[in-house]
Design a protein around this motif. Structure first.
Motif, short mmCIF file in Angstrom:
data_model
loop_
_atom_site.label_atom_id
_atom_site.label_comp_id
_atom_site.label_asym_id
_atom_site.label_seq_id
_atom_site.Cartn_x
_atom_site.Cartn_y
_atom_site.Cartn_z
N ASN A 168 0.83 -1.21 0.00
CA ASN A 168 0.00 0.00 0.00
C ASN A 168 0.86 1.26 0.00
O ASN A 168 0.51 2.26 -0.62
CB ASN A 168 -0.93 0.01 1.20
CG ASN A 168 -1.97 -1.08 1.14
OD1 ASN A 168 -1.65 -2.22 0.80
ND2 ASN A 168 -3.22 -0.77 1.45
N LEU A 169 1.97 1.23 0.73
CA LEU A 169 2.99 2.26 0.66
C LEU A 169 4.25 1.57 0.16
O LEU A 169 4.94 0.89 0.91
CB LEU A 169 3.22 2.91 2.03
CG LEU A 169 4.26 4.04 2.06
CD1 LEU A 169 3.83 5.19 1.15
CD2 LEU A 169 4.49 4.54 3.48
N LEU B 240 -1.25 8.17 1.25
CA LEU B 240 -1.57 6.81 1.68
C LEU B 240 -3.00 6.65 2.15
O LEU B 240 -3.69 5.68 1.79
CB LEU B 240 -0.59 6.36 2.77
CG LEU B 240 -0.79 4.95 3.32
CD1 LEU B 240 -0.74 3.91 2.21
CD2 LEU B 240 0.23 4.64 4.41
N ASN C 159 -5.73 4.16 0.54
CA ASN C 159 -6.38 3.12 1.33
C ASN C 159 -7.90 3.26 1.32
O ASN C 159 -8.63 2.25 1.29
CB ASN C 159 -5.86 3.14 2.77
CG ASN C 159 -4.45 2.58 2.89
OD1 ASN C 159 -3.99 1.86 2.01
ND2 ASN C 159 -3.77 2.90 3.99
#
Length: 390
Positions: A186-187, A271, A275
């Motif tokens: 995700n990161l 982020l 998300n």
């Protein structure tokens, strides 16, 4: 082909910022550690709600270094889940300790806290819950049980940067946490990278030492702590030389480099939005996938899932994956072999049937495309294909 993951689209959305950040580092000549890394460490620690962060080479090194900083080694046991990537258990073995596995919750796929107490022995020194697929484990219960036994809790956040548990971010829920910035996360970085997060000053100094060959004041301090000795900084004399030439622990060369830190610093402010988009896509999948052949993911009421992947179960996984391939849609499997059945851990004495929930997920788990840049047309194409599978 609709990919199961895609890093090129994210890069394209931030290309100018990322390119400029990379060029700034290249022109600076400061490639190892330095202010770029220190700034990102501070930003990420604050984001997680912790005091300290230590950038390292990758998520596996983060786990190994955290274990060593906690003084865990030969003769010790560390409890973790049977369903995870090998790094979790591998790190335990690499420091000389023994991995002890427990099964997973049949709904969330995270560590089954009801199975944890029975796994403790007098040798247990730590517990590593894995926030698998982007959902936090039941941390209150896990921390309560572990701390009652005098064991540390090391969060494996490789797939869960930014997830929340009862309103708190992962990486702030245990004693120390380890994150992977593998590019598809995700990161994600532009290569291998990882970080250790903690609010414990002793663990922080230990991790700082182990990432650079166990050297310097942090190495001297940690050596004294781990060996039950008093530490007096005034007695440490490097004789005008660089502290890195004075080594107190057998450590590693595992440093987050400035180029990766610069990439991550550009991405971190995005982020939460990324998300949130993942949660939106998951909500669409949850609503519109109606095929009864599939078991869809369950989110615990106390969690804010970030859907690193969208995990489902299906009886005939191989046939489903071949069918989706024909439809031009990629799928994935996370993970096809549970830890207790991996050849590298055969010597631990586990057998098939010991952890039936993990085994069932290993046999039937499958993921469909999940990344923030998926288009509505692609999402609808995935849903249509899944619903038509017979």
């Amino acid at each position: 082909m609709i990919p199961v993951m895609n890093v090129q689209r994210q890069y394209a959305s931030l290309q100018e910022e990322l390119d400029n950040a990379a060029l700034e580092v290249l022109h600076s000549g400061g490639y190892i550690l330095g202010p770029k890394v220190a700034d990102f460490e501070k930003q990420f620690a604050e984001y997680c709600g912790a005091k300290y962060a230590v950038g390292v080479g990758n998520g596996t090194d983060a786990l190994v270094i955290a274990l060593l900083a906690a003084g865990i080694g030969s003769g010790d046991e560390v409890i973790t889940t049977a369903m995870t990537f090998v790094s979790t258990a591998e790190a335990i073995a690499q420091v000389g300790a023994t991995p002890v596995f427990v099964d997973i919750d049949p709904q969330t796929y995270t560590m089954d806290a009801t199975k944890l107490e029975a796994a403790f022995t007098e040798k247990t020194k730590a517990v590593i819950p894995v926030h698998i697929y982007g959902q936090a484990a039941d941390m209150d219960e896990i921390v309560k049980i572990a701390h009652a036994h005098g064991a540390l809790v090391i969060e494996d956040c490789a797939q869960a940067a930014g997830a929340k548990y009862k309103g708190r971010r992962t990486c702030s829920l245990g004693d120390v946490a380890c994150v992977s910035f593998f590019p598809t996360k995700n990161l994600g970085a532009a290569g291998d990278a990882g970080i250790i997060v903690t609010s414990d000053e002793d663990l922080y100094k230990g991790c700082m030492a182990y990432r650079v060959h166990g050297s310097g004041l942090n190495g001297a301090y940690t050596y004294a702590r781990l060996n039950g000795q008093d530490f007096d900084e005034s007695k440490i004399d490097f004789h005008g030389n660089l502290p890195k030439y004075y080594n107190y622990l057998v450590g590693f060369n595992s440093r987050l480099d400035a180029l990766q830190a610069a990439m991550l610093a550009v991405k971190l402010p995005h982020l939460d939005a990324w998300n949130e988009r993942r949660r939106q896509i998951a909500a669409i999948y949850n609503e519109k996938i109606t095929n009864p052949l599939f078991t869809k993911p369950v989110v615990a009421e106390y969690n804010e899932h970030i859907f690193y992947v969208y995990p489902m179960k299906v009886s005939d996984r191989s046939r489903f994956r071949a069918y989706m391939e024909e439809k031009g849609i990629s799928t994935g499997v996370y993970f096809p072999v549970p830890m207790h059945e991996q050849a590298c851990f055969a010597g631990l004495g586990y057998k098939h049937g010991d952890f039936p929930v993990a085994e069932d997920l290993a046999d039937h788990g499958v993921t469909i495309p999940m990344f923030p840049e998926l288009t509505d047309d692609e999402i609808n194409a995935v849903i249509d294909a899944v619903n038509k599978f017979e």
